[in-house]
Design a protein around this motif. Structure first.
Motif, mmCIF file in Angstrom:
data_model
loop_
_atom_site.group_PDB
_atom_site.id
_atom_site.type_symbol
_atom_site.label_atom_id
_atom_site.label_comp_id
_atom_site.label_asym_id
_atom_site.label_seq_id
_atom_site.Cartn_x
_atom_site.Cartn_y
_atom_site.Cartn_z
ATOM 1 N N HIS A 63 52.733 38.442 35.352
ATOM 2 C CA HIS A 63 54.105 38.273 34.430
ATOM 3 C C HIS A 63 53.343 39.064 32.875
ATOM 4 C CE1 HIS A 63 52.434 33.685 34.889
ATOM 5 N NE2 HIS A 63 54.000 33.976 35.254
ATOM 6 N N GLY A 64 53.009 40.579 33.746
ATOM 7 C CA GLY A 64 52.553 41.995 33.355
ATOM 8 C C GLY A 64 51.336 41.495 31.877
ATOM 9 N N TYR A 65 51.059 41.516 32.578
ATOM 10 C CA TYR A 65 49.209 41.487 31.749
ATOM 11 C C TYR A 65 48.508 42.245 31.953
ATOM 12 C CZ TYR A 65 50.741 36.911 29.190
ATOM 13 O OH TYR A 65 51.837 35.954 28.524
ATOM 14 N N PRO A 66 47.689 43.102 31.283
ATOM 15 C CA PRO A 66 46.756 43.481 31.789
ATOM 16 C C PRO A 66 45.255 43.612 32.635
ATOM 17 C CG PRO A 66 46.583 43.863 29.210
ATOM 18 C CD PRO A 66 47.954 43.319 29.938
ATOM 19 N N PRO A 67 44.646 43.920 32.883
ATOM 20 C CA PRO A 67 43.626 42.850 33.569
ATOM 21 C C PRO A 67 42.553 43.033 32.337
ATOM 22 C CG PRO A 67 43.517 45.482 34.563
ATOM 23 C CD PRO A 67 44.907 44.862 33.536
ATOM 24 N N TYR A 68 41.539 41.915 32.878
ATOM 25 C CA TYR A 68 40.892 41.334 31.750
ATOM 26 C C TYR A 68 39.357 41.919 32.986
ATOM 27 C CZ TYR A 68 38.235 38.852 28.447
ATOM 28 O OH TYR A 68 37.169 38.032 27.286
ATOM 29 N N LEU A 69 38.894 43.168 32.402
ATOM 30 C CA LEU A 69 37.221 43.259 32.845
ATOM 31 C C LEU A 69 35.885 42.447 32.662
ATOM 32 C CD1 LEU A 69 38.440 47.120 33.814
ATOM 33 C CD2 LEU A 69 39.179 44.618 35.127
ATOM 34 N N ASP A 70 36.795 42.959 30.638
ATOM 35 C CA ASP A 70 34.786 42.856 30.514
ATOM 36 C C ASP A 70 33.404 41.866 30.733
ATOM 37 O OD1 ASP A 70 35.397 44.837 28.566
ATOM 38 O OD2 ASP A 70 35.775 43.439 26.846
ATOM 39 N N PRO A 71 34.620 40.694 31.813
ATOM 40 C CA PRO A 71 33.676 39.684 31.145
ATOM 41 C C PRO A 71 32.970 39.862 33.093
ATOM 42 C CG PRO A 71 35.628 38.177 31.642
ATOM 43 C CD PRO A 71 36.310 39.539 30.676
ATOM 44 N N PHE A 72 34.130 40.502 34.112
ATOM 45 C CA PHE A 72 34.161 41.033 35.519
ATOM 46 C C PHE A 72 32.418 41.848 35.854
ATOM 47 C CE2 PHE A 72 37.891 38.920 36.135
ATOM 48 C CZ PHE A 72 37.478 38.025 36.937
ATOM 49 N N VAL A 73 33.091 43.162 34.389
ATOM 50 C CA VAL A 73 32.034 43.971 34.878
ATOM 51 C C VAL A 73 30.730 43.668 33.683
ATOM 52 C CG1 VAL A 73 31.230 46.035 33.410
ATOM 53 C CG2 VAL A 73 34.181 45.818 34.116
ATOM 54 N N LYS A 74 30.607 42.574 33.045
ATOM 55 C CA LYS A 74 29.275 42.010 32.477
ATOM 56 C C LYS A 74 28.174 40.706 33.718
ATOM 57 C CE LYS A 74 27.440 38.556 29.459
ATOM 58 N NZ LYS A 74 28.267 37.815 27.453
ATOM 59 N N TYR A 75 29.301 40.373 34.738
ATOM 60 C CA TYR A 75 29.133 39.216 35.809
ATOM 61 C C TYR A 75 28.461 40.244 36.722
ATOM 62 C CZ TYR A 75 29.265 35.481 39.397
ATOM 63 O OH TYR A 75 29.147 35.027 40.451
ATOM 64 N N VAL A 76 28.756 40.990 37.694
ATOM 65 C CA VAL A 76 28.685 41.881 38.757
ATOM 66 C C VAL A 76 27.194 42.484 38.000
ATOM 67 C CG1 VAL A 76 30.403 41.669 39.347
ATOM 68 C CG2 VAL A 76 30.115 43.949 38.338
ATOM 69 N N SER A 77 27.556 43.372 37.354
ATOM 70 C CA SER A 77 26.088 44.193 36.890
ATOM 71 C C SER A 77 25.091 43.315 36.853
ATOM 72 C CB SER A 77 26.392 45.046 35.579
ATOM 73 O OG SER A 77 27.023 43.658 34.954
ATOM 74 N N LYS A 78 25.423 41.935 36.395
ATOM 75 C CA LYS A 78 24.188 41.062 35.728
ATOM 76 C C LYS A 78 23.534 39.969 36.770
ATOM 77 C CE LYS A 78 24.186 41.582 30.843
ATOM 78 N NZ LYS A 78 23.867 39.945 29.723
ATOM 79 N N ASN A 79 24.377 39.999 37.553
ATOM 80 C CA ASN A 79 24.937 38.511 38.624
ATOM 81 C C ASN A 79 24.930 38.909 39.842
ATOM 82 O OD1 ASN A 79 22.959 37.399 36.761
ATOM 83 N ND2 ASN A 79 25.457 36.581 35.458
ATOM 84 N N GLY A 80 26.331 39.679 40.077
ATOM 85 C CA GLY A 80 26.875 40.113 41.095
ATOM 86 C C GLY A 80 26.368 40.861 42.187
ATOM 87 N N THR A 81 27.024 40.373 43.339
ATOM 88 C CA THR A 81 26.408 41.075 44.501
ATOM 89 C C THR A 81 27.561 42.583 45.051
ATOM 90 O OG1 THR A 81 28.286 39.950 46.050
ATOM 91 C CG2 THR A 81 25.971 39.409 45.963
ATOM 92 N N THR A 82 27.244 43.006 45.428
ATOM 93 C CA THR A 82 28.187 44.581 45.321
ATOM 94 C C THR A 82 29.299 44.425 46.385
ATOM 95 O OG1 THR A 82 26.781 45.001 47.606
ATOM 96 C CG2 THR A 82 25.850 45.995 45.904
ATOM 97 N N ASP A 83 29.102 43.682 46.920
ATOM 98 C CA ASP A 83 30.494 42.532 48.107
ATOM 99 C C ASP A 83 31.672 42.193 46.602
ATOM 100 O OD1 ASP A 83 30.189 43.443 49.466
ATOM 101 O OD2 ASP A 83 28.885 41.654 50.712
ATOM 102 N N GLU A 84 31.078 41.854 45.958
ATOM 103 C CA GLU A 84 31.803 41.059 44.844
ATOM 104 C C GLU A 84 32.472 41.820 43.938
ATOM 105 O OE1 GLU A 84 29.509 36.410 43.818
ATOM 106 O OE2 GLU A 84 28.736 38.264 43.102
ATOM 107 N N THR A 85 31.426 42.847 43.770
ATOM 108 C CA THR A 85 31.590 43.976 42.817
ATOM 109 C C THR A 85 33.412 44.542 43.953
ATOM 110 O OG1 THR A 85 30.154 44.397 42.210
ATOM 111 C CG2 THR A 85 31.209 46.003 41.750
ATOM 112 N N VAL A 86 33.105 44.584 44.616
ATOM 113 C CA VAL A 86 34.179 45.467 45.653
ATOM 114 C C VAL A 86 35.558 44.535 45.331
ATOM 115 C CG1 VAL A 86 35.305 46.294 48.101
ATOM 116 C CG2 VAL A 86 32.863 46.657 47.531
#
Length: 653
Positions: free
Chosen positions: A559-582
């Motif tokens: 739909h032509g929208y830019p990716p929304y990174l903020d919540p993902f970066v916050k999630y993987v840095s605090k709770n996510g695994t490295t596989d989830e980050t990839v």
């Protein structure tokens, strides 16, 4: 004895019937609302509506021409009274008076009259000419106020003969000399040394000129009427008083007898029957005002019908007073009938009277839709068009008494007179019905709109969805959303979809919002707003639904929208695994790998969160060019230095 039966009637009959005496044999007059009166006017047996022009003749009228002639005289007397008021005003300059006269469009005066005003105040002869002109038009219709204004003008100009001639005329009419007129005359008489006239004027007051005023004469007449039940004794006393009845005097008597309305009506009939005064618009309106009470309604309607038949109109002041009185006493049927009566004549009710009555009907103990529709039809037949502002006021009234669910009845009645809802009102009604748990009425509202010319807009559906969400009926909101897509198309579904998404998420049901959005995008080709994607991604991650959140990157990119990174970066840095980050980094870009800046942002987030080991693990899974990038090397080098410094400090301590 003459009219002795009236005395017997008053003594024997209950109060509610006192007004139904007959002056001469007559047939029964049938009016609308099944009211039956004993007519004092000959007529046929044919029934008639209250709001049609009656065909019976007025008392003592020898022909229909009298009605027309009386109307002309009334118009003439109004013009004359206005001209007297302008001409005799001692506090206005000639220029001011001329301008005011020209501004009054209803004063159709000829050049002859204008000449009077041009010479106003120049010399006594000018005042005499104006006085002669007024008297040539007839003094019968001059009111007490007009006579006193003329008297003051004559006195101030030293026109002694004319002054005393007018005093005699006023005595015969039952008018008194007011203080303002006497003061102006007295000053001029003193100035010109007219001591005889000064004394005569003083004697006039010493003898009680004030007793000849309308108020005093009215008081004496009322005293006679109140003393005993109406009969030959009362009539004889009134005849012996030798009173010359004027419109002002009859009006005053009727008003003073207001607490004894039976006698007021008997007097009203007697004074004309006896040939003492032929009723005009003023006296008809006076008696109408006094009879506008629930226990006298039959008599009230009889009088106003008779008034119209005689060629007179209900005064605007009478209409307003009686209308408000009916409404205040919750006599809404009579209020509506009065409105219809006024609209059928020259009273010209205010445009606000229609919505005023509609609101009163809407808030009455029982919503009478027949009465509601009657007001609408009267308004329409008057050539008027109801506005959305008026309907909004009615809806507010319904809401104030907890009756908003009845709005569909109101809307149907309005559509019958050609009124159609605008978009704003559609939205307001839809929102209020769905928000206030009126599920059945809300569904009926949409059905009504779709079957009428008030075609529902996409905003109307959106308002319904919003209301359902606020009231917790998410299934209904979802159904309405589907109906919106079917009715208006996918291009107008953005607001409703975001509203539903937010409602699901606020109830910790993000997975259902995800399914709804996916279905809308895949099956209905709906394009959600960017804010909808961002809202849903944040809520999915908050609830640990990482996979579903990353899946949303694909339709966002489509739909032509830019990716929304903020919540993902916050999630993987605090709770996510490295596989989830990839996984997140692969999903968010259209390229083979994200930019170095994105990697740097994730590394910094890991380090800031104190997850150094996870940062090292993630680094090992990154492409070689990222691992060897100078900014990345410097970042991890500084991280190692910080760790070494911390360790040394710990050993020393």
């Amino acid at each position: 004895m003459r009219n002795q039966w009236r005395l017997l009637l008053q003594r024997c009959k209950p109060v509610s019937e006192l007004l139904q005496y007959k002056v001469q044999p007559s047939t029964t007059l049938h009016l609308s609302r099944n009211r039956i009166f004993q007519s004092i006017i000959p007529h046929t047996h044919a029934p008639r509506s209250r709001f049609q022009n009656p065909t019976f003749r007025r008392l003592f009228s020898s022909s229909s021409e009298l009605v027309v002639e009386h109307s002309k005289v009334s118009d003439q007397s109004v013009v004359t009274s206005t001209l007297i008021e302008l001409y005799s005003d001692p506090f206005k300059s000639n220029e001011h008076v001329m301008l005011e006269m020209k501004s009054k469009n209803d004063l159709a005066v000829d050049n002859h009259v204008i000449e009077f005003f041009k010479n106003r105040g120049s010399e006594p002869a000018a005042a005499r000419l104006f006085y002669d002109w007024v008297m040539s038009r007839g003094s019968d219709d001059l009111s007490s106020n007009s006579c006193n204004r003329l008297l003051g003008m004559l006195g101030a100009n030293g026109l002694v003969k004319e002054f005393w001639d007018l005093v005699e005329i006023m005595k015969k009419k039952g008018y008194g000399v007011k203080k303002g007129a006497s003061v102006r005359a007295m000053a001029k008489f003193h100035e010109e040394g007219l001591e005889g006239d000064v004394q005569k004027l003083k004697d006039l007051f010493a003898l009680g000129s004030i007793d000849a005023s309308v108020d005093k004469i009215s008081s004496r007449v009322c005293k006679v009427i109140r003393q005993v039940p109406w009969g030959i004794e009362v009539e004889t006393k009134l005849q012996d008083m030798g009173v010359v009845y004027s419109g002002d005097l009859v009006k005053s008597v009727l008003e003073n007898l207001g607490t004894e309305r039976n006698k007021a009506v008997i007097f009203f009939r007697w004074v004309e029957e006896s040939g003492l005064y032929k009723h005009d618009e003023m006296t008809y309106n006076a008696i109408a005002r006094e009879l506008a009470h629930e226990e006298y309604l039959d008599k009230f309607w009889r009088v106003v019908d008779e008034m119209r038949a005689a060629g007179h109109d209900m005064e605007k002041a009478t209409y307003i007073r009686v209308l408000n009185q009916f409404v205040r006493k919750k006599m809404l049927k009579d209020a509506v009938d009065l409105y219809a009566f006024a609209m059928g004549g020259n009273t010209n009710p205010s445009l606000q009277d229609c919505p005023y009555l509609l609101k009163k009907i809407a808030t009455s103990d029982i919503l009478d839709m027949d009465l509601f529709s009657k007001v609408l039809n009267i308004y329409k037949e008057g050539g008027n068009v109801l506005t959305n502002v008026a309907l909004d006021g009615v809806l507010k009234s319904l809401t104030s008494v907890g009756r908003f669910k009845e709005c569909n009845k109101i809307l149907r009645a309005m559509e019958e007179v050609g009124f159609f809802l605008d978009e704003n009102l559609q939205c307001k009604i839809g929102f209020l019905l769905s928000k206030n748990n009126k599920i059945e009425e809300a569904s009926e509202f949409i059905d009504f709109l779709e079957g009428s010319k008030s075609i529902p807009s996409y905003k109307t559906f959106g308002s319904l969805v919003e209301g359902y969400c606020l009231s917790g009926h998410l299934d209904k909101a979802r159904d309405c959303f589907q109906k919106l897509i079917e009715s208006k198309g996918r291009l107008y579904a953005g607001y409703a979809l975001e509203t539903l998404t937010d409602a699901y998420c606020s109830k910790e049901r993000a997975i259902e919002a995800y399914k709804l959005l996916s279905e809308a995008v895949i099956e209905k080709e709906v394009k959600p707003w960017h804010t909808t994607y961002k809202l849903l991604i944040s809520k999915l991650l908050d609830q640990g639904l990482f996979k579903e959140a990353t899946i949303l990157f694909a339709p966002m990119k489509a739909h032509g929208y830019p990716p929304y990174l903020d919540p993902f970066v916050k999630y993987v840095s605090k709770n996510g695994t490295t596989d989830e980050t990839v996984m997140f980094l692969k999903a968010m870009t259209n390229k083979k790998v994200p930019s170095t800046a994105v990697y740097m942002r994730v590394f910094k987030a890991y380090i800031k969160a104190g997850r150094h080991n996870q940062a090292q693990d993630f680094l090992s899974k990154c492409p070689k060019y990222i691992r060897n990038h100078v900014d990345v090397l410097n970042l991890f080098s500084s991280m190692k230095q910080v760790k070494d410094t911390a360790a040394s400090t710990l050993v020393v301590s």
